[in-house]
Scaffold this motif. Sequence first.
Motif, short mmCIF file in Angstrom:
data_model
loop_
_atom_site.label_atom_id
_atom_site.label_comp_id
_atom_site.label_asym_id
_atom_site.label_seq_id
_atom_site.Cartn_x
_atom_site.Cartn_y
_atom_site.Cartn_z
N ASP A 9 0.21 -13.60 -2.87
CA ASP A 9 1.30 -12.66 -3.80
C ASP A 9 2.27 -13.75 -4.20
O ASP A 9 2.80 -13.76 -5.37
CB ASP A 9 1.77 -11.52 -3.34
N GLN A 28 0.69 -9.20 0.22
CA GLN A 28 1.14 -7.95 0.59
C GLN A 28 -0.08 -7.23 1.28
O GLN A 28 -1.10 -7.24 0.94
CB GLN A 28 1.26 -6.90 -0.80
N GLY A 30 -0.83 -3.38 2.28
CA GLY A 30 -0.30 -2.21 2.15
C GLY A 30 1.03 -2.03 1.55
O GLY A 30 1.54 -2.75 0.86
N LYS A 31 1.47 -0.80 1.68
CA LYS A 31 2.97 -0.49 0.89
C LYS A 31 4.11 -1.30 1.37
O LYS A 31 5.06 -1.51 0.90
CB LYS A 31 3.29 0.80 0.71
N SER A 32 4.13 -1.33 2.87
CA SER A 32 5.25 -1.61 3.74
C SER A 32 5.19 -2.86 4.05
O SER A 32 6.37 -3.36 4.62
CB SER A 32 5.34 -0.55 4.73
N GLU A 34 3.85 -7.04 5.02
CA GLU A 34 3.55 -8.57 4.41
C GLU A 34 2.96 -9.39 5.43
O GLU A 34 3.29 -9.18 6.32
CB GLU A 34 4.70 -9.20 3.79
N CYS A 58 7.59 -5.93 8.04
CA CYS A 58 8.06 -4.90 7.19
C CYS A 58 9.37 -5.40 6.59
O CYS A 58 10.37 -5.04 7.12
CB CYS A 58 8.10 -3.62 7.83
N LYS A 60 11.31 -3.98 4.24
CA LYS A 60 12.17 -2.77 4.31
C LYS A 60 12.97 -2.81 5.75
O LYS A 60 14.14 -2.55 5.55
CB LYS A 60 11.60 -1.68 3.69
#
Length: 68
Positions: A9, A28, A30-32, A34, A58, A60
């Motif tokens: 990515d 990436q 999933g959503k949360s 790396e 993660c 975030k």
Amino acid sequence: MTSVLSKPDHVNTYSDATTPEQEIYVYQAGKSFELQLVFPKVIVEQPNPLLDHLSLCCPKDALNNMAQ
């Protein structure tokens, strides 16, 4: 490596006074999460370097919310 996992990515580079330059291939996951694969930088003497290490993180959750 990209023939197995496809194109990352994005690719980051990292170096400091004690660490040789590294390339970090970021995928990436999933959503949360790396997946980060860390390799020594490609040089003429070593055109296909071996994986140094990998990280699953993660981004975030890595933020320091108190600093904002």
